[in-house]
Design a protein around this motif. Structure first.
Motif, PDB file in Angstrom:
ATOM      1  N   ARG A 194     -16.000 -47.080 125.947  1.00 30.64           N
ATOM      2  CA  ARG A 194     -16.847 -46.820 127.110  1.00 30.64           C
ATOM      3  C   ARG A 194     -17.689 -48.027 127.513  1.00 30.64           C
ATOM      4  NH1 ARG A 194     -18.676 -40.853 125.177  1.00 30.64           N
ATOM      5  NH2 ARG A 194     -16.951 -39.702 126.130  1.00 30.64           N
ATOM      6  N   SER A 195     -18.325 -48.645 126.532  1.00 27.77           N
ATOM      7  CA  SER A 195     -19.203 -49.770 126.864  1.00 27.77           C
ATOM      8  C   SER A 195     -18.422 -50.884 127.526  1.00 27.77           C
ATOM      9  CB  SER A 195     -19.898 -50.289 125.601  1.00 27.77           C
ATOM     10  OG  SER A 195     -20.689 -49.296 125.004  1.00 27.77           O
ATOM     11  N   LYS A 196     -17.233 -51.196 126.989  1.00 24.01           N
ATOM     12  CA  LYS A 196     -16.424 -52.273 127.568  1.00 24.01           C
ATOM     13  C   LYS A 196     -15.987 -51.933 128.983  1.00 24.01           C
ATOM     14  CE  LYS A 196     -13.375 -52.698 124.147  1.00 24.01           C
ATOM     15  NZ  LYS A 196     -13.854 -52.268 122.837  1.00 24.01           N
ATOM     16  N   LEU A 197     -15.393 -50.751 129.152  1.00 21.79           N
ATOM     17  CA  LEU A 197     -14.836 -50.391 130.454  1.00 21.79           C
ATOM     18  C   LEU A 197     -15.913 -50.264 131.529  1.00 21.79           C
ATOM     19  CD1 LEU A 197     -12.190 -47.799 129.233  1.00 21.79           C
ATOM     20  CD2 LEU A 197     -11.705 -49.980 130.337  1.00 21.79           C
ATOM     21  N   LEU A 198     -17.005 -49.615 131.184  1.00 24.02           N
ATOM     22  CA  LEU A 198     -18.057 -49.432 132.188  1.00 24.02           C
ATOM     23  C   LEU A 198     -18.803 -50.719 132.481  1.00 24.02           C
ATOM     24  CD1 LEU A 198     -17.461 -46.384 131.350  1.00 24.02           C
ATOM     25  CD2 LEU A 198     -19.765 -45.955 132.224  1.00 24.02           C
ATOM     26  N   SER A 199     -18.986 -51.554 131.469  1.00 26.37           N
ATOM     27  CA  SER A 199     -19.679 -52.820 131.726  1.00 26.37           C
ATOM     28  C   SER A 199     -18.832 -53.734 132.609  1.00 26.37           C
ATOM     29  CB  SER A 199     -20.037 -53.526 130.415  1.00 26.37           C
ATOM     30  OG  SER A 199     -18.876 -53.891 129.689  1.00 26.37           O
ATOM     31  N   ILE A 200     -17.503 -53.707 132.412  1.00 22.01           N
ATOM     32  CA  ILE A 200     -16.628 -54.473 133.303  1.00 22.01           C
ATOM     33  C   ILE A 200     -16.751 -53.946 134.727  1.00 22.01           C
ATOM     34  CG2 ILE A 200     -14.217 -54.965 133.897  1.00 22.01           C
ATOM     35  CD1 ILE A 200     -13.629 -54.950 130.866  1.00 22.01           C
ATOM     36  N   SER A 344     -22.283 -57.905 126.571  1.00 23.77           N
ATOM     37  CA  SER A 344     -22.965 -56.812 125.867  1.00 23.77           C
ATOM     38  C   SER A 344     -22.053 -55.590 125.725  1.00 23.77           C
ATOM     39  CB  SER A 344     -24.258 -56.427 126.592  1.00 23.77           C
ATOM     40  OG  SER A 344     -24.001 -55.847 127.862  1.00 23.77           O
ATOM     41  N   GLY A 345     -21.192 -55.362 126.714  1.00 24.02           N
ATOM     42  CA  GLY A 345     -20.240 -54.255 126.603  1.00 24.02           C
ATOM     43  C   GLY A 345     -19.296 -54.444 125.434  1.00 24.02           C
ATOM     44  N   GLN A 346     -18.812 -55.683 125.277  1.00 20.55           N
ATOM     45  CA  GLN A 346     -17.942 -55.975 124.135  1.00 20.55           C
ATOM     46  C   GLN A 346     -18.704 -55.791 122.824  1.00 20.55           C
ATOM     47  OE1 GLN A 346     -14.634 -56.852 124.657  1.00 20.55           O
ATOM     48  NE2 GLN A 346     -15.072 -56.484 126.806  1.00 20.55           N
ATOM     49  N   ALA A 347     -19.926 -56.312 122.787  1.00 27.17           N
ATOM     50  CA  ALA A 347     -20.722 -56.244 121.559  1.00 27.17           C
ATOM     51  C   ALA A 347     -21.049 -54.805 121.183  1.00 27.17           C
ATOM     52  CB  ALA A 347     -22.012 -57.056 121.733  1.00 27.17           C
TER      53      ALA A 347
END
Length: 494
Positions: A194-200, A344-347
């Motif tokens: 979720r963090s990766k996809l939404l941050s992108i 930050s999404g990746q992290a």
């Protein structure tokens, strides 16, 4: 660092269940490939969509500086004489753009009018997206905004009332975009991505700001401010065509998704989504974790919208940069924020998947850094006097650190209620739009003479609100799916 889940929470405040984003029995399927996957293609198209959304939103902030007769502005809201002229006077290449006699108060209402439309369609947008899907809603929302943007010069010619009306209609169109996107991700985003996809996806908003601010300045400098609205409006129409052609509401309806990826997404979400047709409005509105997001979202946006709409003015009136420098320097903080959102999404997802950090721990830490960090440097920027370089550095650091919030409270809706994420975002963004409506007006009223001391007050108020929101979310935010958001809860209640 986290303990296994023993079952559904006994109540919405059970801290022990924050240790994982998944409910008991949710299988952790083997992740499908990332390259050329349907879910990451969706993230990329959403990225460009929110690029357009913010380009259409912020272009007026720069163009307005060139639209207004400087004599009118000086009479009502004078340029500060505390700082010497920073830029070498240059000959303006273009003088053909029409000028309007709008005082500072009128400019504040023009800048704020977008949000009067934006606030109206937040909750309806989330509700409609939860019922019929977000693809068409988001697509036509951006298309409508793009079309009205093309008509902005005509509206300005007809009068300030027409311009305010057009900006309000643009806000109506953009108001559905974030709730619709959240609703789509409730069907597309595996919990540990979720963090990766939404941050992108949402980082497109920052890049749209990065590109739109300097490009608007260049267009105003060399051409005519009307082309600012024509260019970005046409780009929005082109994006709409790609969106309608390439995107599907759910993995089940996607024409080109691989069977492995479809199974991966559906299995990872199987026990997180509710099959209930009715929306649990009462339990939802009584949920303290939801109100923790509301407070954090409101607080964050107070600073964000104040800078988004007034940073070009601050650069011109206080730091005394010319219109061309203004666009580039106003965009610099948002470049940092864009980069921070992606990283930050990746992290955040790595901390959860590989280091076994609990969901709520990650959301709290990223929210604290993304809200208290900006508050500190925003206040510092107001107290360094006429040090132009340091002011730009502090404002850039402040906005950059705000990018951490995209993996904190900003996507917490999907953690606590995936099935109703669009509606939850509509609720939180309704409250979070209020700063966009009143922030520019209050800031303009607090800076009648455009002195450094007056801007210090603006920055300190924004920082204090940010800190309060960060503390409130840390105390009351949650990371697990709430009882009222799953089917079993409704079955027991009905």
């Amino acid at each position: 660092m986290r303990s296994p889940v023993r079952g559904l929470p006994l109540n919405d405040g059970d801290e022990g269940t924050d240790s994982t984003p998944l409910l008991q029995g949710s299988p952790r399927a083997e992740a499908a490939v990332v390259c050329c996957s349907a879910r990451y293609n969706l993230a990329l198209l959403a990225f460009f969509g929110f690029f357009v959304v913010y380009a259409l939103r912020v272009n007026l902030s720069v163009a307005l500086v060139d639209m207004v007769n400087s004599n009118t502005t000086l009479a009502e809201n004078s340029t500060s004489s505390e700082c010497p002229e920073h830029s070498v006077p240059i000959k303006v290449h273009n003088q053909t753009g029409k000028k309007y006699q709008w005082d500072a108060e009128t400019q504040g209402w023009i800048l704020g009018s977008f949000f009067y439309g934006y606030i109206i369609t937040q909750i309806p947008g989330g509700y409609i997206a939860s019922k019929v899907g977000g693809k068409l809603l988001l697509g036509f929302g951006i298309l409508g905004t793009a079309v009205f943007t093309v008509f902005t010069p005509l509206a300005a010619d007809l009068g300030v009332g027409f311009l305010i009306a057009v900006r309000t209609l643009e806000g109506l169109g953009e108001g559905v975009t974030f709730p619709a996107m959240h609703a789509m991700w409730s069907s597309w985003a595996p919990p540990l991505e979720r963090s990766k996809l939404l941050s992108i996806s949402y980082a497109g908003a920052q890049l749209g700001t990065v590109i739109a601010l300097p490009l608007s300045g260049i267009i105003c400098f060399y051409m005519d401010w009307v082309y600012v609205f024509y260019l970005f409006g046409i780009v929005g129409i082109f994006w709409f065509i790609l969106w309608i052609w390439l995107v599907s509401d759910t993995p089940e309806t996607h024409r080109a998704i691989s069977p492995a990826e479809k199974e991966y997404i559906l299995s990872s979400l199987r026990n997180q989504l509710s099959s209930q047709k009715s929306v649990p409005w009462i339990p939802m509105l009584k949920s303290l974790p939801l109100w923790a997001i509301v407070v954090a979202h409101f607080s964050y946006n107070w600073t964000f919208y104040t800078l988004l709409t007034l940073l070009p003015t601050y650069m011109k009136e206080i730091l005394r940069f010319n219109v061309q420098e203004n666009g580039f320097l106003s965009a610099l903080p948002y470049f940092g924020s864009w980069l921070c959102m992606i990283l930050s999404g990746q992290a955040a997802d790595n901390l959860r998947a590989k280091w076994n950090f609990s969901t709520i721990c990650v959301r709290r830490v990223f929210s604290l850094v993304g809200m208290i960090g900006p508050a500190v440097f925003l206040v510092a920027a107001g107290y360094i006097g006429c040090d132009y370089s340091l002011a730009v550095v502090f404002l850039t650091i402040s906005t950059t650190l705000g990018g951490f919030g995209s993996s904190g409270f900003s996507i917490n809706h999907l953690d606590i209620a995936p099935s109703y994420a669009g509606i939850l975002l509509g609720i939180t963004n309704t409250f979070a739009t209020i700063p966009g409506m009143i922030g520019p007006v209050i800031a303009k009223s607090l800076t009648p003479n455009n002195t450094i001391r007056e801007w210090q007050t603006v920055f300190c108020i924004a920082a204090a609100i940010n800190v309060f929101g960060a503390v409130f979310f840390t105390l009351f935010g949650k990371g697990e799916v709430q009882n009222w958001a799953v089917s079993d809860y409704h079955g027991h209640r009905n």
